[in-house]
Scaffold this motif. Structure first.
Motif, mmCIF file in Angstrom:
data_model
loop_
_atom_site.group_PDB
_atom_site.id
_atom_site.type_symbol
_atom_site.label_atom_id
_atom_site.label_comp_id
_atom_site.label_asym_id
_atom_site.label_seq_id
_atom_site.Cartn_x
_atom_site.Cartn_y
_atom_site.Cartn_z
ATOM 1 N N LEU A 177 0.826 -1.199 0.000
ATOM 2 C CA LEU A 177 0.000 0.000 0.000
ATOM 3 C C LEU A 177 0.863 1.253 0.000
ATOM 4 O O LEU A 177 0.553 2.243 -0.658
ATOM 5 C CB LEU A 177 -0.901 0.005 1.248
ATOM 6 N N GLU A 178 1.973 1.192 0.745
ATOM 7 C CA GLU A 178 2.833 2.361 0.876
ATOM 8 C C GLU A 178 3.494 2.698 -0.460
ATOM 9 O O GLU A 178 3.579 3.862 -0.860
ATOM 10 C CB GLU A 178 3.917 2.110 1.941
ATOM 11 N N MET A 193 3.450 9.306 0.090
ATOM 12 C CA MET A 193 4.338 9.448 1.251
ATOM 13 C C MET A 193 5.706 8.872 0.898
ATOM 14 O O MET A 193 5.794 7.731 0.476
ATOM 15 C CB MET A 193 3.742 8.665 2.436
ATOM 16 N N PHE A 198 10.852 7.415 5.085
ATOM 17 C CA PHE A 198 11.505 8.303 6.044
ATOM 18 C C PHE A 198 12.208 7.464 7.099
ATOM 19 O O PHE A 198 11.867 6.298 7.332
ATOM 20 C CB PHE A 198 10.503 9.261 6.691
ATOM 21 N N TYR A 228 13.379 7.011 11.126
ATOM 22 C CA TYR A 228 12.631 7.148 12.380
ATOM 23 C C TYR A 228 13.603 7.108 13.537
ATOM 24 O O TYR A 228 14.465 6.232 13.609
ATOM 25 C CB TYR A 228 11.634 6.002 12.490
ATOM 26 N N ARG A 257 13.814 7.534 17.860
ATOM 27 C CA ARG A 257 13.180 7.784 19.147
ATOM 28 C C ARG A 257 14.266 8.304 20.072
ATOM 29 O O ARG A 257 15.021 7.517 20.644
ATOM 30 C CB ARG A 257 12.564 6.488 19.673
ATOM 31 N N LEU A 259 7.470 13.966 15.868
ATOM 32 C CA LEU A 259 6.239 13.180 15.894
ATOM 33 C C LEU A 259 5.739 13.105 17.331
ATOM 34 O O LEU A 259 6.425 12.597 18.209
ATOM 35 C CB LEU A 259 6.506 11.756 15.373
ATOM 36 N N GLY A 299 1.639 12.700 18.889
ATOM 37 C CA GLY A 299 0.617 11.669 18.677
ATOM 38 C C GLY A 299 0.477 11.326 17.207
ATOM 39 O O GLY A 299 0.053 10.227 16.850
ATOM 40 N N ASP A 311 10.545 10.901 17.042
ATOM 41 C CA ASP A 311 9.379 10.546 17.865
ATOM 42 C C ASP A 311 9.600 11.028 19.291
ATOM 43 O O ASP A 311 10.337 10.405 20.058
ATOM 44 C CB ASP A 311 9.167 9.034 17.813
ATOM 45 N N ARG A 328 7.547 9.660 23.606
ATOM 46 C CA ARG A 328 7.871 8.925 24.834
ATOM 47 C C ARG A 328 8.866 9.684 25.704
ATOM 48 O O ARG A 328 9.374 9.130 26.692
ATOM 49 C CB ARG A 328 8.412 7.540 24.502
ATOM 50 N N HIS A 355 8.598 2.165 7.658
ATOM 51 C CA HIS A 355 8.167 3.156 8.654
ATOM 52 C C HIS A 355 6.830 3.782 8.303
ATOM 53 O O HIS A 355 6.132 4.318 9.156
ATOM 54 C CB HIS A 355 9.218 4.265 8.791
ATOM 55 N N ARG A 356 6.485 3.758 7.021
ATOM 56 C CA ARG A 356 5.227 4.384 6.601
ATOM 57 C C ARG A 356 4.012 3.550 6.986
ATOM 58 O O ARG A 356 2.888 4.031 6.904
ATOM 59 C CB ARG A 356 5.230 4.577 5.077
ATOM 60 N N THR A 357 4.252 2.312 7.369
ATOM 61 C CA THR A 357 3.125 1.424 7.647
ATOM 62 C C THR A 357 2.406 1.853 8.921
ATOM 63 O O THR A 357 3.012 1.985 9.972
ATOM 64 C CB THR A 357 3.625 -0.021 7.790
ATOM 65 N N THR A 358 1.117 2.052 8.789
ATOM 66 C CA THR A 358 0.341 2.405 9.974
ATOM 67 C C THR A 358 0.035 1.145 10.774
ATOM 68 O O THR A 358 0.130 0.021 10.269
ATOM 69 C CB THR A 358 -0.988 3.056 9.581
ATOM 70 N N ASP A 393 -2.616 -0.782 8.917
ATOM 71 C CA ASP A 393 -2.140 -1.608 7.807
ATOM 72 C C ASP A 393 -1.283 -2.768 8.302
ATOM 73 O O ASP A 393 -1.285 -3.848 7.697
ATOM 74 C CB ASP A 393 -1.382 -0.758 6.788
ATOM 75 N N LEU A 428 -1.761 5.942 13.562
ATOM 76 C CA LEU A 428 -0.603 5.551 14.359
ATOM 77 C C LEU A 428 0.398 4.847 13.461
ATOM 78 O O LEU A 428 0.051 3.882 12.784
ATOM 79 C CB LEU A 428 -1.028 4.601 15.480
ATOM 80 N N LEU A 429 1.621 5.333 13.456
ATOM 81 C CA LEU A 429 2.658 4.611 12.730
ATOM 82 C C LEU A 429 3.032 3.386 13.551
ATOM 83 O O LEU A 429 3.263 3.481 14.765
ATOM 84 C CB LEU A 429 3.863 5.514 12.505
ATOM 85 N N VAL A 465 5.680 1.710 13.722
ATOM 86 C CA VAL A 465 7.012 1.757 14.339
ATOM 87 C C VAL A 465 6.969 2.508 15.671
ATOM 88 O O VAL A 465 7.697 2.168 16.606
ATOM 89 C CB VAL A 465 8.049 2.384 13.369
ATOM 90 N N ALA A 466 6.081 3.471 15.765
ATOM 91 C CA ALA A 466 5.989 4.254 16.999
ATOM 92 C C ALA A 466 5.248 3.501 18.095
ATOM 93 O O ALA A 466 5.182 3.960 19.227
ATOM 94 C CB ALA A 466 5.320 5.602 16.716
ATOM 95 N N GLN A 467 4.641 2.350 17.736
ATOM 96 C CA GLN A 467 3.899 1.569 18.733
ATOM 97 C C GLN A 467 4.725 0.400 19.256
ATOM 98 O O GLN A 467 4.202 -0.463 19.975
ATOM 99 C CB GLN A 467 2.582 1.027 18.134
ATOM 100 N N ASP A 468 5.987 0.369 18.885
ATOM 101 C CA ASP A 468 6.856 -0.728 19.307
ATOM 102 C C ASP A 468 6.737 -0.966 20.816
ATOM 103 O O ASP A 468 6.865 -0.035 21.601
ATOM 104 C CB ASP A 468 8.310 -0.359 18.954
ATOM 105 N N GLY A 469 6.447 -2.203 21.170
ATOM 106 C CA GLY A 469 6.368 -2.568 22.583
ATOM 107 C C GLY A 469 5.007 -2.371 23.203
ATOM 108 O O GLY A 469 4.800 -2.724 24.365
ATOM 109 N N ARG A 470 4.067 -1.826 22.457
ATOM 110 C CA ARG A 470 2.767 -1.536 23.071
ATOM 111 C C ARG A 470 1.818 -2.725 22.943
ATOM 112 O O ARG A 470 1.957 -3.569 22.079
ATOM 113 C CB ARG A 470 2.146 -0.306 22.424
#
Lengths: 695, 332, 190
Positions: free
Chosen positions: A108-109, B1, B4, B6, B8, B28, B30, B50, B53, C39-42, C45, C82-83, C85-90
């Motif tokens: 998709l990306e 898009m 990119f 990333y 943290r 980034l 939320g 990001d 956190r 990284h673009r993957t939400t 998705d 939400l990306l 990658v940013a949810q890693d560990g959640r």
């Protein structure tokens, strides 16, 4: 497990309910064939013109992009049965948003990035996208949508209006409206051994199969279209949509299965909408409220590639007795997206105008609006002179008025205030025709005592799967749990589209006949052989023309509160009473009525698509700017019905119920706003910008 | 898009340092607006830093009786904070008037301040927009602009700031604390967002590499009550057509303190100083409130289709000030 | 909860990365799922395309409809914004994770019983949102319609129909099942 036979009408729970609440029901892009690719459309950015170049090098360089389809390399189609499907066949751009390329990628990306990298050059001409009453391109078509004659006249309307002691002459203006089902239009296509299989978000996969067979020059037996679960449609999925054709093209070109789910932003231009209308309604009446003349003149728009005429003047041919009548449609082809069906095409906008005008007449006469309607009940269908098979309007008005406590009402406008809120009530009638389309079904008895019925019906959320099971069970005299229902697949006996509130009548009749034939054969004795017993039937009898005028009717009652500071309108109560033959499932029927009324609330108060004359597209591309009602907008909303015993319909005695809920709702709310404030707005939606200047 | 990188970061200092080194980077939080804009192609960062956190997720009292709100405090947590509810109700109400429960759970204080206009042209990369692409033009002025600015707009841009929260912060005299490569600085909330002028691509006074680290509320004025009210196209989950945040103290029937800010009218939350001048010391009556609102809105220059916003803002302001006065009367 | 170790040492930072993929772990419905993603993957998705969990729906892909609602660390969120990658560990809970074995969650039962859906496309998001919403009310989170005096009090916010309607307004339903949805939620409201 023993289950009693349940009569038709029982509130049977949805057969697929468990799958839907547990997330296991699969929609069109939720089948994941191995090796699937993702397609993304590149929409045109001019409203009128030609593509002069599609530069794909940058897109093809995006990692993951497999190919880019353009008019230069896309498979050639036979002339499709619908001009909106002739995508990537030539350089013409008939409106903004028209597909000019399709990027196919392995994610998709990548598809999104690839589509953004396609460079398209255009030769554009000045566009014309604004509907006006006296647009020089206006013409009178032969027919309006539904096959209705564009023009009907009886008597001498002008003379009758001139002679009438009381007249109303009002023009109502509606912008575009968009269906916006929650599931964006989507397809998964794959080819195997020359056979095309498409999972499609469609209201009728037999129709889609036929379109694809035609477009790709295939026999119908070489195409299978599956629409097992469909996330709403409201008309926008009632015809084949371009993503199905594009997915099939891309799958053929790449030799891999291809998914396409339309981005929400592309839907306003690509999957139909309710066309804007300008409607002039003139009513002439005697002082006792009896109508002498009804004139309903509609001007609307279509696109350059397809004539679609919103049949908004048609309900005026059905509703009220009047010796003199004129109902006309004119249309102009503009450089705009192609309009199509949106829940109750014709009736929804037409009854907004007619029922607002009736309220204006009631105010002019000082007659209660319910009473005014009752005084104009016709003995036969006014336009055709045919007898009604049943006509429940008066009963709905009486019952609704009673349930709503309508007669507590003081007709004085702008006379009830609670704090900063002005309160008012309004009413309007509803009508929707009884339609039936050809369908066939089979019923099968297995040696274990279970049954299976097969018909290519589509359950877009109506409860079709469930009510078909009920109809079959009733005919077979067995508990409905004992009947398996197979729908949503074009390899099944052909079914008509889930549209025009015709599904249950159409599929149900065929199912009833097949099940009845099967029951008869089983009653002949001899038991069920190992291979079972199958009976088939169609609905030729029900689909034939009827000597009767057949319509459902309804009455809406609404109470609104208008914030005098902001012009915000909040609905306090809505109550609808419907007469739609026999209700076959009380649970799902209630949901249908309420759903239609909710969409009518949106039409009245929140929804609108604005034509941007600068760019020639509808400006609202998303659900943040196109405001469908939210939970907080819908408070006390009730649907009731009066069961009718009408023997001129079908074996179940049912009329359609999917659309009538939206018909008249906007008028009832607009009339309530007028009662609350004294302000008559003759356009929708009634948002603070339209109301506040008059408060 | 576009793809990119990333990161943290482990600290604010690292976040700011990397941001300064990598101009293609975006913070980034939320992501509720940034990810949305990346999908639209409006934003295309090469690196996301990001910061969600980082330990900026606390709301703590300040020594002088105010409140320090970390940049990554979620909107729903801030709205629910007992001190905010009790002493700064307009802020809680403004947050709760915005977006949806889901979005408020995700969106941060800093991100809310930095959300970008919902002007339909800004969001559509197939159309010109000076904010998105300087010099390309502003079709909104002649096109579809019912929702856009009536105050402080320029020939180049008629966008509005969409935040509810920022309107309350403007009325509450909040201060936005920033950290950048050159250190920390504090900017009044009323000056954090800009007017468009001839460079509408700049929404705020943020400098390259700077990030919002917290927002500080001064002590609530003695005896003051505050309120936020918003008008919109549906009952919930819609951006403001117009909104107002007001803080009012009435003593002996006269306005002892008033601060007022409008939302939905301009490129920034519109602190209504002219109205406050009229209010201060005047009798707390609807007549005064109307005069005050008119004094502020005299500067309005509505576009073809958004003139209703002037009356709407006036009515909202009068209504909110009257309600605050009523409450003060009742609680006495 | 998460395993990120914070460092206060501003100079200990790694050089900023340039890669466009990361390997991450999501705790989805009780299982650890390790993924290497663009990284673009939400998150939406990732669930739908990479984990085969298609219960969360894509209705708008811009946080404007709520069909993608899931719970992240117990709180409802629009997974389309939400990306991953940013949810890693959640911890992520989707509609597929609500049932207790074969027994559907009481909210799922209530939606069935009340016919609180038609096409079903918004339904997983509605149910996940309702679950998150009930927790928020229990935790005392106010809404726009919570009376200010209630808001100041500690403890759960009582949920009447008006509260439920406001709190559920982030989940659009085009079929118009709202009254039934509110009834279903009322059925499981303490």
């Amino acid at each position: 497990m023993s289950h009693a036979t349940q009569p038709l009408g029982a509130p049977v729970a949805r057969r697929e309910g468990r799958e839907k609440v547990t997330g296991t029901a699969r929609y069109a892009v939720e089948y994941h064939p191995a090796g699937r690719l993702h397609g993304r459309i590149v929409p045109a950015t001019v409203a009128r013109g030609r593509v002069t170049a599609v530069r794909t090098a940058d897109a093809l360089a995006v990692p993951g992009v497999h190919t880019v389809l353009t008019h230069e390399n896309a498979p050639r189609l036979r002339e499709p049965d619908d001009p909106v499907l002739a995508v990537l066949q030539n350089t013409r751009v008939p409106h903004r948003g028209w597909p000019v390329a399709l990027v196919v990628a392995d994610s998709l990306e990548a598809a999104r990035a690839g589509a953004a990298a396609v460079r398209v050059e255009y030769e554009s001409a000045g566009h014309d996208t604004v509907l006006t009453w006296d647009h020089p391109g206006m013409y009178t078509p032969e027919q309006a949508n539904g096959g209705y004659p564009a023009v009907r006249e009886r008597g001498d309307v002008e003379a009758a209006l001139a002679a009438a002691p009381v007249t109303v002459d009002a023009t109502y203006t509606l912008g575009g409206l968009h269906n916006h089902p929650m599931e964006p239009h989507a397809s998964t296509a794959r080819w195997a051994d020359g056979h095309l299989t498409v999972h499609d978000s469609s209201q009728g996969s037999t129709t889609v199969r036929d379109s694809l067979a035609q477009a790709f020059g295939l026999g119908r037996d070489r195409v299978t279209v599956v629409s097992e679960h469909v996330g709403g449609g409201f008309g926008s999925k009632g015809t084949t949509r371009p993503q199905a054709v594009l997915a099939a093209m891309a799958a053929r070109l790449t030799g891999r299965p291809v998914h396409i789910a339309l981005p929400r932003r592309y839907m306003p231009a690509l999957v139909g909408h309710r066309a804007p209308t300008i409607q002039r309604v003139r009513l002439g009446a005697d002082r006792d409220g009896v109508l002498r003349a009804v004139s309903h003149e509609v001007a609307t728009q279509t696109s350059r590639i397809k004539e679609f005429v919103e049949q908004a003047a048609v309900p005026a041919r059905v509703m009220y007795a009047s010796p003199h009548s004129r109902t006309t449609h004119r249309v102009v082809a503009l450089d705009v997206p192609t309009p199509s069906w949106m829940r109750a095409p014709g009736e929804a906008p037409g009854m907004y105008a007619l029922e607002s005008a009736m309220d204006e007449l009631a105010c002019a006469l000082g007659i209660d609006p319910v009473e005014l309607r009752l005084r104009n009940e016709p003995a036969v269908e006014p336009d055709s002179g045919r007898p009604f098979s049943s006509r429940g309007l008066a009963g709905c008005l009486h019952e609704g008025a009673r349930l709503f406590r309508w007669y507590d009402r003081d007709p004085q406008p702008a006379a009830r205030q609670e704090g900063r809120w002005l309160l008012g009530t309004g009413t309007a009638s509803a009508t929707y025709p009884v339609l039936v389309s050809p369908s066939a079904a089979s019923a099968h008895a297995a040696p274990d005592g279970s049954y299976t019925v097969r018909v290519n019906a589509t359950d877009i959320g109506t409860g079709a799967r469930t009510v078909i099971g009920q109809i079959a069970a009733a005919a077979l005299g067995t508990p409905q749990e004992n009947v398996r229902v197979e729908i949503g697949d074009s390899d099944l006996p052909p079914g008509s589209v889930a549209g025009g509130s015709s599904g249950t009548a159409s599929w149900g009749s065929a199912v009833h006949h097949a099940a009845t034939a099967l029951a008869r054969r089983l009653a002949e004795g001899g038991g069920v052989p190992p291979e079972g017993v199958t009976a088939t039937a169609d609905n030729e009898k029900e689909a034939a023309a009827s000597p009767f005028a057949r319509h459902a009717f309804g009455a809406h009652f609404a109470e609104v509160a208008v914030d005098t500071l902001t012009g915000e309108v909040r609905v306090r109560r809505m109550l609808g009473v419907f007469a739609a033959g026999r209700i076959l499932n009380a649970r799902t029927a209630r949901s249908q009525f309420i759903g239609g009324m909710t969409m009518g609330l949106g039409m009245a108060l929140t929804e609108g698509s604005t034509m941007d004359p600068l760019f020639g597209d509808y400006a609202e591309h998303d659900l943040a700017s196109y405001h469908i009602p939210v939970c907080a907008d819908v408070t006390d909303l009730q649907a009731h019905w009066i069961d009718e015993d009408d023997h001129h319909l079908n074996p179940m005695g049912s009329k359609g119920i999917g659309e009538i809920g939206i018909v008249g709702t906007a008028a009832a709310l607009g009339n309530a706003v007028r009662h609350a404030t004294g302000v008559r707005t003759r356009s929708l939606p009634i948002t603070p910008d339209t109301l506040l200047p008059y408060l | 898009m576009r793809p990119f990188a990333y990161l943290r970061p482990g600290s604010v200092a690292e976040a700011v340092r990397v941001s300064a080194e990598r101009p293609e980077a975006r913070f980034l939080g939320g992501g509720t607006n940034l990810v949305d804009l990346m999908k639209l192609g409006v934003e295309s960062p090469g690196l996301l830093i990001d910061v969600s956190r980082l330990p900026l997720d606390r709301v703590v009292p300040t020594d002088d009786g105010g409140l320090r709100i970390g940049a990554t405090v979620r909107n729903s947590d801030l709205a629910a904070h007992p001190v905010v509810r009790e002493r700064y109700p307009a802020l809680s109400q403004a947050l709760l008037a915005g977006a949806s429960g889901q979005l408020r759970n995700t969106a941060t204080t800093g991100g809310n301040l930095l959300q970008r206009t919902r002007c339909l042209y800004f969001q559509d990369t197939s159309k010109p927009c000076n904010k998105r692409q300087p010099g390309s033009g502003c079709p909104a002025r002649e096109g579809v602009h019912r929702d856009l600015a009536v105050l402080g707009h320029s020939p180049d841009c008629v966008a509005t700031n969409p935040s509810d929260m920022a309107v309350a912060l403007a009325a509450l005299d909040a201060t936005v604390h920033l950290r950048g490569p050159e250190g920390e600085r504090a900017v009044p909330a009323t000056e954090f967002h800009r007017l468009p002028g001839d460079n509408p691509d700049q929404d705020t006074v943020l400098r390259p590499g700077e990030m919002v680290v917290d927002v500080v509320l001064p002590p609530a004025p003695e005896g003051a009550a505050s309120l936020y009210r918003k008008a919109r196209d549906r009952a919930s989950y819609a951006f403001a057509l117009a909104s107002v945040a007001a803080v009012l103290t009435v003593r002996d029937g006269r306005v002892a303190h008033a601060s007022l800010a409008f939302g939905g009218l301009a490129h920034r939350p519109w602190r209504a100083r002219a109205a406050e001048d009229v209010l201060r010391g005047a009798p707390a009556t609807e007549e005064t409130f109307a005069r005050a609102a008119d004094a502020e809105l005299a500067a309005a220059e509505p576009l073809r289709d958004n003139g209703f916003k002037v009356a709407l803002a006036r009515n909202l302001a009068v209504g909110v000030l009257a309600e605050l006065t009523d409450r003060a009367d009742r609680s006495r | 909860m998460d395993t990120i170790a914070w460092t206060d040492d501003t100079d200990a930072a790694q050089p900023p990365p340039f890669g466009d993929h990361s390997t991450l772990t999501l705790h989805v419905n009780g299982s650890d799922r390790k993924l290497t993603l663009d990284h673009r993957t939400t998150l939406l998705d990732a669930l739908r395309e990479h984990l085969g969990l298609t219960g969360a729906k894509k209705g708008c892909d811009h946080g404007q409809c709520g069909a993608c609602t899931v719970l992240v660390d117990g709180r409802r969120a629009n997974s389309c914004l939400l990306l991953a990658v940013a949810q890693d560990g959640r911890r992520v809970t989707t509609i597929e994770g609500l049932a207790d074995g074969d027994r559907p969650h009481p909210l799922q039962e209530a939606f069935l019983e009340r016919d609180a859906f038609q096409c079903g496309y918004c339904t997983p998001g509605q149910i996940c949102s309702a679950l998150g919403m009930l927790g928020e009310a229990e935790d005392g989170f106010p809404s726009y319609v919570t009376a200010p005096d209630t808001a100041a009090a500690d403890g759960p916010v009582p949920l009447d129909a008006e509260e439920i309607r406001e709190r559920m307004s982030g989940n659009l339903c085009r079929c118009g099942a709202y009254p039934r949805i509110v009834e279903a939620i009322e059925d499981v409201t303490p």
